[in-house]
Each structure stands twice: as structure tokens, then as C-alpha cells.
Design a protein around this motif. Sequence first.
Motif, mmCIF file in Angstrom:
data_model
loop_
_atom_site.group_PDB
_atom_site.id
_atom_site.type_symbol
_atom_site.label_atom_id
_atom_site.label_comp_id
_atom_site.label_asym_id
_atom_site.label_seq_id
_atom_site.Cartn_x
_atom_site.Cartn_y
_atom_site.Cartn_z
ATOM 1 N N THR A 263 0.803 -1.227 0.000
ATOM 2 C CA THR A 263 0.000 0.000 0.000
ATOM 3 C C THR A 263 0.833 1.272 0.000
ATOM 4 O O THR A 263 0.292 2.372 -0.035
ATOM 5 C CB THR A 263 -0.931 0.022 1.230
ATOM 6 O OG1 THR A 263 -0.134 -0.049 2.427
ATOM 7 C CG2 THR A 263 -1.893 -1.154 1.187
ATOM 8 N N GLY A 264 2.158 1.119 0.063
ATOM 9 C CA GLY A 264 3.010 2.296 0.016
ATOM 10 C C GLY A 264 3.881 2.495 1.233
ATOM 11 O O GLY A 264 4.829 3.293 1.213
ATOM 12 N N ASP A 265 3.604 1.766 2.311
ATOM 13 C CA ASP A 265 4.414 1.934 3.520
ATOM 14 C C ASP A 265 5.578 0.951 3.587
ATOM 15 O O ASP A 265 6.394 0.979 4.514
ATOM 16 C CB ASP A 265 3.556 1.811 4.780
ATOM 17 C CG ASP A 265 2.854 0.452 4.895
ATOM 18 O OD1 ASP A 265 3.123 -0.447 4.063
ATOM 19 O OD2 ASP A 265 2.009 0.303 5.810
ATOM 20 N N GLY A 266 5.666 0.064 2.590
ATOM 21 C CA GLY A 266 6.782 -0.882 2.512
ATOM 22 C C GLY A 266 6.647 -2.113 3.374
ATOM 23 O O GLY A 266 7.502 -3.014 3.330
ATOM 24 N N GLU A 267 5.561 -2.196 4.172
ATOM 25 C CA GLU A 267 5.428 -3.305 5.127
ATOM 26 C C GLU A 267 5.224 -4.655 4.442
ATOM 27 O O GLU A 267 5.810 -5.664 4.847
ATOM 28 C CB GLU A 267 4.276 -3.020 6.095
ATOM 29 C CG GLU A 267 4.542 -1.867 7.047
ATOM 30 C CD GLU A 267 5.804 -2.065 7.870
ATOM 31 O OE1 GLU A 267 5.978 -3.171 8.436
ATOM 32 O OE2 GLU A 267 6.622 -1.134 7.939
ATOM 33 N N ALA A 268 4.383 -4.695 3.418
ATOM 34 C CA ALA A 268 4.146 -5.965 2.717
ATOM 35 C C ALA A 268 5.418 -6.437 2.023
ATOM 36 O O ALA A 268 5.724 -7.640 1.991
ATOM 37 C CB ALA A 268 3.020 -5.812 1.700
ATOM 38 N N THR A 269 6.179 -5.507 1.483
ATOM 39 C CA THR A 269 7.443 -5.848 0.828
ATOM 40 C C THR A 269 8.425 -6.439 1.833
ATOM 41 O O THR A 269 9.136 -7.410 1.539
ATOM 42 C CB THR A 269 8.054 -4.596 0.172
ATOM 43 O OG1 THR A 269 7.134 -4.074 -0.786
ATOM 44 C CG2 THR A 269 9.368 -4.938 -0.514
ATOM 45 N N LYS A 270 8.450 -5.888 3.040
ATOM 46 C CA LYS A 270 9.319 -6.423 4.101
ATOM 47 C C LYS A 270 8.948 -7.859 4.445
ATOM 48 O O LYS A 270 9.816 -8.720 4.633
ATOM 49 C CB LYS A 270 9.217 -5.555 5.365
ATOM 50 C CG LYS A 270 9.900 -4.200 5.249
ATOM 51 C CD LYS A 270 9.739 -3.436 6.556
ATOM 52 C CE LYS A 270 10.355 -2.046 6.462
ATOM 53 N NZ LYS A 270 10.148 -1.257 7.712
ATOM 54 N N VAL A 271 7.639 -8.111 4.534
ATOM 55 C CA VAL A 271 7.176 -9.469 4.855
ATOM 56 C C VAL A 271 7.600 -10.433 3.753
ATOM 57 O O VAL A 271 8.102 -11.535 4.021
ATOM 58 C CB VAL A 271 5.644 -9.498 5.034
ATOM 59 C CG1 VAL A 271 5.150 -10.937 5.178
ATOM 60 C CG2 VAL A 271 5.229 -8.680 6.254
ATOM 61 N N ALA A 272 7.422 -10.023 2.503
ATOM 62 C CA ALA A 272 7.796 -10.880 1.375
ATOM 63 C C ALA A 272 9.290 -11.181 1.399
ATOM 64 O O ALA A 272 9.717 -12.339 1.190
ATOM 65 C CB ALA A 272 7.415 -10.207 0.063
ATOM 66 N N GLU A 273 10.107 -10.184 1.660
ATOM 67 C CA GLU A 273 11.560 -10.387 1.692
ATOM 68 C C GLU A 273 11.967 -11.297 2.842
ATOM 69 O O GLU A 273 12.840 -12.162 2.702
ATOM 70 C CB GLU A 273 12.259 -9.028 1.812
ATOM 71 C CG GLU A 273 12.155 -8.183 0.552
ATOM 72 C CD GLU A 273 12.742 -6.786 0.727
ATOM 73 O OE1 GLU A 273 13.062 -6.422 1.881
ATOM 74 O OE2 GLU A 273 12.882 -6.070 -0.286
ATOM 75 N N GLU A 274 11.315 -11.099 3.990
ATOM 76 C CA GLU A 274 11.627 -11.935 5.161
ATOM 77 C C GLU A 274 11.326 -13.402 4.879
ATOM 78 O O GLU A 274 12.141 -14.284 5.174
ATOM 79 C CB GLU A 274 10.818 -11.445 6.360
ATOM 80 C CG GLU A 274 11.029 -12.276 7.617
ATOM 81 C CD GLU A 274 10.056 -11.915 8.740
ATOM 82 O OE1 GLU A 274 9.830 -12.762 9.620
ATOM 83 O OE2 GLU A 274 9.495 -10.795 8.709
ATOM 84 N N TRP A 275 10.154 -13.664 4.305
ATOM 85 C CA TRP A 275 9.750 -15.045 4.064
ATOM 86 C C TRP A 275 10.565 -15.687 2.940
ATOM 87 O O TRP A 275 10.967 -16.843 3.060
ATOM 88 C CB TRP A 275 8.254 -15.109 3.729
ATOM 89 C CG TRP A 275 7.381 -15.056 4.945
ATOM 90 C CD1 TRP A 275 7.293 -14.044 5.857
ATOM 91 C CD2 TRP A 275 6.472 -16.069 5.384
ATOM 92 N NE1 TRP A 275 6.385 -14.345 6.834
ATOM 93 C CE2 TRP A 275 5.849 -15.586 6.580
ATOM 94 C CE3 TRP A 275 6.089 -17.308 4.898
ATOM 95 C CZ2 TRP A 275 4.898 -16.321 7.271
ATOM 96 C CZ3 TRP A 275 5.135 -18.049 5.585
ATOM 97 C CH2 TRP A 275 4.547 -17.555 6.763
#
Length: 324
Positions: A263-275
Motif C-alpha cells: 500500500t506504500g508503507d513498505g510493510e508488505a514488501t518487508k514481509v515478502a523479503e523476510e519469508w
Amino acid sequence: MKASKVKYLFSLMAVMVLVFLAACGNSSSEGEKENSDSAAKDQSYTIKHAMGETKIDGTPKRVVILTNEGTEALLAMGVKPVGAVESWLGDPWYDHIKDQMEGVKSVGTESEPSLETIASLKPDLIIGNKMRQEKVYDQLSQIAPTVFAEELRGDWKENFKLYSKAVNKEDEGKKVLADFDNRVADLKEKLGDQKKEEISVVRFTAGDVRIYHKDSFSGVILDQLGFARPESQQQNDLAEMNATKERIPAMDGDKLFYFSYETGDGEATKVAEEWTNDPLFKNLNVSKTDSVYPVEDAIWNTAGGVLAANIMLDDIEKVFLSEK
């Protein structure tokens, strides 16, 4: 003048008169047909839908659409809405439709459409969804004739058919679906034995990780193409939600497509990278064979309409056919 010559002239004139009358008759028939076709478009008709029946007086000219997949359906049939709910991703429209949505008024979101804004647009048809907007159906119906689909689900074609009837463009709708099905059939043939590969689908969001099953937007299209799915993903429901990292082995297959609801805050991208960097994930067959493909959430999941479906086919062509 000889009698034979006079007789010939009379015969010639008679033929010319018949030709003229026939031409007039054909012209009149064609005109009547055009008028008849036009009149048919302007006649009132009744649509059965999730909330009952709605009478519509003539082909709608000012349509307000209250779902993302409905917006795509209208655009595909050449109908530009006067108002539409905002895309789940984008400002306010998805990138793949924003050029076609120039001048369209935002009427809020699927979850909270603005009745005041909708009324100000003076629509002659409102199309919504029972699952999303059942509580405001009566209020919407007071603004304009309102048609609701039953639910939002993987099989987007069912809602599409309802929308085509509602806007009095069934023929155009049938062509859109036929073109898509023909494209699927062509791609299916080109894929050949590659359809035996098991396709895994995963979604990352800031607060949830999902392993997608067959009754999802992407799942229905993969099924139509004839792809195999990993055993745990062959269920006829939407997804395994709130997956924990212990479930990473269930994500394995021959190829894995994943998308992030960013959504623009980068949180979903962080989760994807972590997993995707977790040791368990790195140990998957798809990781070892470099068969993990990030794709757009809007296309593979969120938009949920025919335009996205066609772009999803583009993605599949690039991954599978470019490898041949």
C-alpha cells in the motif's frame, strides 16, 4: 413508330419501375430494421439479481460501478462509468486502467461508497455487490435502478455476465468472454506438457500470509489453463490464511508465483523479503531451481476482472513460453 418498338419501350419502362420499387422496398426494410434495432436498445428490460428484480428504462448512459472487477467489465465492453469506487491499489486507479478512467469520478471505496457523491452524478444505473454493499442497497435504489451481484469470488465470469445484461450489452459481453476463452485455448495448446508443472501461488501482506487455492482469481485462470497445483492447494476454496512459517513447505511446487499487497508503507514488501529469504523457503525446490516469480498483486488477485485476467495470461506466456 412500329408496334414492336413501342412494345419494347413499354417493357423496358416496366422493368425499370420494378427495379425502382424493389430498391425502395429494400431501403425501407433496412431503415425499418435499423429503427427496430435502435428501438430494441431503448426498450425497458428487467434484470434478476442478488437483491431481486430491477427494471431499467433503455440502455443506461450514466453508470456508477461499485466494485473493482465491475469497473474492468464495463471498460472491456466499451462502457465508461461516470463514477466508480477507487482501486484497492493506485491513486485512485490501478496502473493498468488509469488511462481509460480519465474523467471518471471517485465515489469512495467498495467498503464505503459515498451515497452523496453517487447521487450528485445523477446515474441511470448503479451496479454493486451484495457481499460489499447490502446494507445500503435500499438507499442506492432510491437514487437510481440498482443491480447487485451475489458475491465476489474466483469465477469472475459469472458477475461479468450479469453486468453485460444490466448495461444492455450482452452481445458485446459475449464477445469479450469468447475472445478471452479463445486466447486461453490457444495458450493452453502452446504450453503443451508444461501444464503438468505444479503451480504454487502465495500472497504477502503486512498482517497476513496466504497460500492460494483453486477458488481464487488466479486459481480459476490456472485451472482453466489446465495447470496442476500442489496437493495442498487443490482445495476448492480461496486460500489458507494466516499461514505460519512452518507452512512454508506447503508453498513448494515446480513454479511459485507470489504477490505482495503493498500500500506504500513498505510493510508488505518487508514481509515478502523476510519469508523468501527464510532458510525453509531457500530449501524449497522452487528456490533451488530459481523458479520463484514475483508478480503484481493487482493483476493476479486484487483487480479481479477481465482486463487483469488478460494481463495475467501475458505474465504466464513470458514465464513459460520464453523458456522454450
